[in-house]
Design a protein around this motif. Structure first.
Motif, short mmCIF file in Angstrom:
data_model
loop_
_atom_site.label_atom_id
_atom_site.label_comp_id
_atom_site.label_asym_id
_atom_site.label_seq_id
_atom_site.Cartn_x
_atom_site.Cartn_y
_atom_site.Cartn_z
N GLY A 101 10.68 113.15 -58.66
CA GLY A 101 10.94 114.57 -58.46
C GLY A 101 9.90 115.21 -57.57
O GLY A 101 10.21 116.03 -56.71
N SER A 102 8.66 114.81 -57.75
CA SER A 102 7.58 115.36 -56.93
C SER A 102 7.72 114.92 -55.47
O SER A 102 7.59 115.75 -54.56
N THR B 48 -1.53 126.63 -62.44
CA THR B 48 -0.91 126.92 -61.14
C THR B 48 -1.07 125.75 -60.16
O THR B 48 -1.83 124.82 -60.41
N THR C 28 8.36 114.12 -62.95
CA THR C 28 8.38 112.71 -62.57
C THR C 28 7.81 112.50 -61.16
O THR C 28 7.78 113.42 -60.34
N GLU D 125 23.16 117.11 -56.18
CA GLU D 125 21.70 117.18 -56.27
C GLU D 125 21.27 116.27 -57.41
O GLU D 125 21.94 116.20 -58.45
N LEU E 206 19.25 111.85 -63.64
CA LEU E 206 18.66 110.49 -63.65
C LEU E 206 17.96 110.17 -64.97
O LEU E 206 17.40 109.08 -65.13
N LEU F 268 18.86 115.28 -60.50
CA LEU F 268 18.06 115.98 -61.50
C LEU F 268 17.09 114.98 -62.12
O LEU F 268 17.50 113.95 -62.64
N ALA F 269 15.80 115.28 -62.05
CA ALA F 269 14.80 114.40 -62.67
C ALA F 269 14.17 115.14 -63.84
O ALA F 269 14.84 115.37 -64.85
N GLY F 270 12.91 115.59 -63.72
CA GLY F 270 12.26 116.26 -64.84
C GLY F 270 12.67 117.71 -65.00
O GLY F 270 12.34 118.37 -65.99
N ASN F 271 13.35 118.26 -63.99
CA ASN F 271 13.84 119.65 -63.99
C ASN F 271 12.71 120.67 -64.07
O ASN F 271 12.92 121.79 -64.53
C1 FAD Z 1 3.99 125.76 -63.68
C2 FAD Z 1 4.08 124.54 -62.78
C3 FAD Z 1 2.94 124.08 -62.15
C4 FAD Z 1 2.99 122.96 -61.33
N1 FAD Z 1 1.84 122.51 -60.74
C5 FAD Z 1 1.89 121.41 -59.97
C6 FAD Z 1 0.70 120.88 -59.37
O1 FAD Z 1 -0.39 121.42 -59.52
N2 FAD Z 1 0.82 119.76 -58.62
C7 FAD Z 1 2.03 119.12 -58.43
O2 FAD Z 1 2.08 118.10 -57.75
N3 FAD Z 1 3.14 119.59 -59.00
C8 FAD Z 1 3.11 120.71 -59.75
N4 FAD Z 1 4.26 121.17 -60.33
C9 FAD Z 1 5.53 120.50 -60.04
C10 FAD Z 1 5.78 119.34 -61.00
O3 FAD Z 1 4.96 118.27 -60.61
C11 FAD Z 1 7.24 118.89 -60.97
O4 FAD Z 1 7.36 117.95 -61.93
C12 FAD Z 1 7.75 118.30 -59.66
O5 FAD Z 1 7.58 119.13 -58.60
C13 FAD Z 1 9.23 118.03 -59.70
O6 FAD Z 1 9.45 116.94 -60.48
P1 FAD Z 1 10.66 116.88 -61.46
O7 FAD Z 1 10.68 115.50 -61.99
O8 FAD Z 1 10.62 117.99 -62.43
O9 FAD Z 1 11.90 117.05 -60.44
P2 FAD Z 1 13.17 118.01 -60.46
O10 FAD Z 1 12.75 119.42 -60.62
O11 FAD Z 1 14.19 117.52 -61.40
O12 FAD Z 1 13.68 117.75 -58.95
C14 FAD Z 1 12.93 118.21 -57.85
C15 FAD Z 1 13.63 117.80 -56.54
O13 FAD Z 1 13.50 116.40 -56.34
C16 FAD Z 1 14.80 115.79 -56.18
N5 FAD Z 1 14.72 114.46 -56.81
C17 FAD Z 1 14.46 114.19 -58.10
N6 FAD Z 1 14.41 112.85 -58.30
C18 FAD Z 1 14.66 112.27 -57.11
C19 FAD Z 1 14.76 110.92 -56.66
N7 FAD Z 1 14.59 109.87 -57.49
N8 FAD Z 1 15.04 110.69 -55.35
C20 FAD Z 1 15.20 111.73 -54.49
N9 FAD Z 1 15.12 113.03 -54.86
C21 FAD Z 1 14.86 113.30 -56.15
C22 FAD Z 1 15.76 116.74 -56.89
O14 FAD Z 1 17.07 116.61 -56.40
C23 FAD Z 1 15.14 118.08 -56.54
O15 FAD Z 1 15.53 118.49 -55.26
C24 FAD Z 1 4.24 122.28 -61.14
C25 FAD Z 1 5.39 122.75 -61.78
C26 FAD Z 1 5.33 123.86 -62.59
C27 FAD Z 1 6.59 124.33 -63.28
#
Ligand code: FAD
Length: 304
Positions: free
Chosen positions: A113-114, A194, A110, A28, A53, A30-33
């Protein structure tokens, strides 16, 4: 609960990351987690290998290309929110970013991640669908470009293979000359931290912003959390194009968006309410985009 045991990998290049994905079938990224950590802590995902990443610096950028802007997968929400280039060329994206959760989520979360998570309620998925973005997807074997509308296949299910990662999103800018384009990202959510109930991502390009009644040349509308994938509403776009934006046109937009929406019930909003919000926010967001393109005032902020 704690995550199931896994082996942790820390590549520094995209090539190393894709080699790791090729080598380990059950890996899997990992981006912003901000999402994965919760899923793993609840053991809804139990990968044997985690490919981090965060040390792949070549994935974090916002850059101008010929008639396009590209955003690397590891670009944080905060960077998108504050990008001067995006504010000028694709202001829908900073507006979408600044409404995601609170600062701690935006500092880490990121774009990749989204889009990787592919939640239909996500801000970027709807914005990228509205903007006709293309995703750059790479594996150890090949690189391919996928229109974002083909990427989101079903609820949180995408066109991405297990050995692939998203490298970047490329968004065309030629349809959106800044001097006659307006964009908006409008969302309704119960509280600031939220996820939104429903969001609307819109863009409008007019012929002449200084005319008495500027005519809409092109309109874009996509809805988040109104179906099992980000929902582009082409029928509503057609209603808007070819004439000045009037109250009658906006009513037709609301009708088309309402008809297209097909959301699931959720704890805080049943599908009937979400459909109503989809129509109202489509109307309101298009009005805001038109106002921004023309400096007119058609925006009506009555609560639905
Ligand atoms: C309290 C809370 C509120 C939120 N509200 C919103 C909101 O209103 N709107 C919104 O859009 N989001 C919201 N989010 C989600 C937030 O935007 C996250 O950042 C996003 O969903 C996941 O991004 P991440 O970088 O943390 O990814 P991670 O959590 O690290 O990974 C998420 C998934 O993406 C996959 N992934 C990561 N990078 C890649 C890549 N380069 N290529 C392919 N797959 C990849 C991972 O394997 C995993 O399956 C919220 C999150 C929280 C905790």
């Amino acid at each position: 609960m704690k995550p199931a045991p896994f082996e942790y990998h820390r590549p520094t290049t995209v090539a190393e990351a894709t080699d790791l994905l090729a080598e380990h079938g059950d890996a899997e990224l990992l981006a912003g987690n901000q999402s994965l950590g919760i899923v793993m802590a609840n053991r809804l995902a139990t990968p044997d290998h985690l490919v981090d990443l965060n040390t792949v610096e070549e994935l974090a950028y916002v850059e101008e290309r010929d008639d396009a802007v590209a955003i690397g997968a590891m670009t944080r929400h905060r960077t998108i929110e504050r990008s001067g280039l995006l504010a000028e060329r694709l202001p829908m994206l900073p507006e979408a970013a600044e409404q995601i959760a609170g600062p701690s989520v935006r500092n880490r979360g990121t774009l990749g991640g989204s889009v990787g998570e592919a939640d239909p309620a996500g801000n970027y998925p709807a914005a990228l669908v509205a903007l006709d973005a293309t995703l750059e997807i790479v594996s150890a074997e090949e690189e391919r470009e996928v229109p974002v509308s083909d990427y989101f296949v079903a609820y949180m299910f995408t066109d991405l293979a297990e050995d692939e990662l998203i490298r970047a999103a490329e968004i065309p800018t030629d349809p959106f000359p800044p001097d006659r384009t307006g964009m908006a990202f409008l969302e309704l959510k119960p509280t600031a931290q939220t996820w939104p109930t429903v969001s609307a991502a819109t863009a409008v390009r007019v012929d002449d912003p200084d005319a008495d009644e500027p005519v809409v040349e092109e309109a874009r509308l996509a809805l988040a959390n109104a179906a099992d994938v980000p929902l582009r509403v082409g029928e509503a776009e057609t209603e808007v194009e070819g004439e000045p934006l009037s109250e009658g046109v906006l009513e037709a937009v609301a009708e088309k968006a309402t008809a297209a929406a097909d959301p699931e019930d959720e704890m805080h909003a049943d599908s009937e309410f979400k459909i109503e919000v989809a129509g109202e926010y489509a109307r309101r967001s298009l009005a805001k985009s038109y106002d921004r393109a023309t400096n007119a005032t058609t925006d009506d902020t009555t609560e639905p």
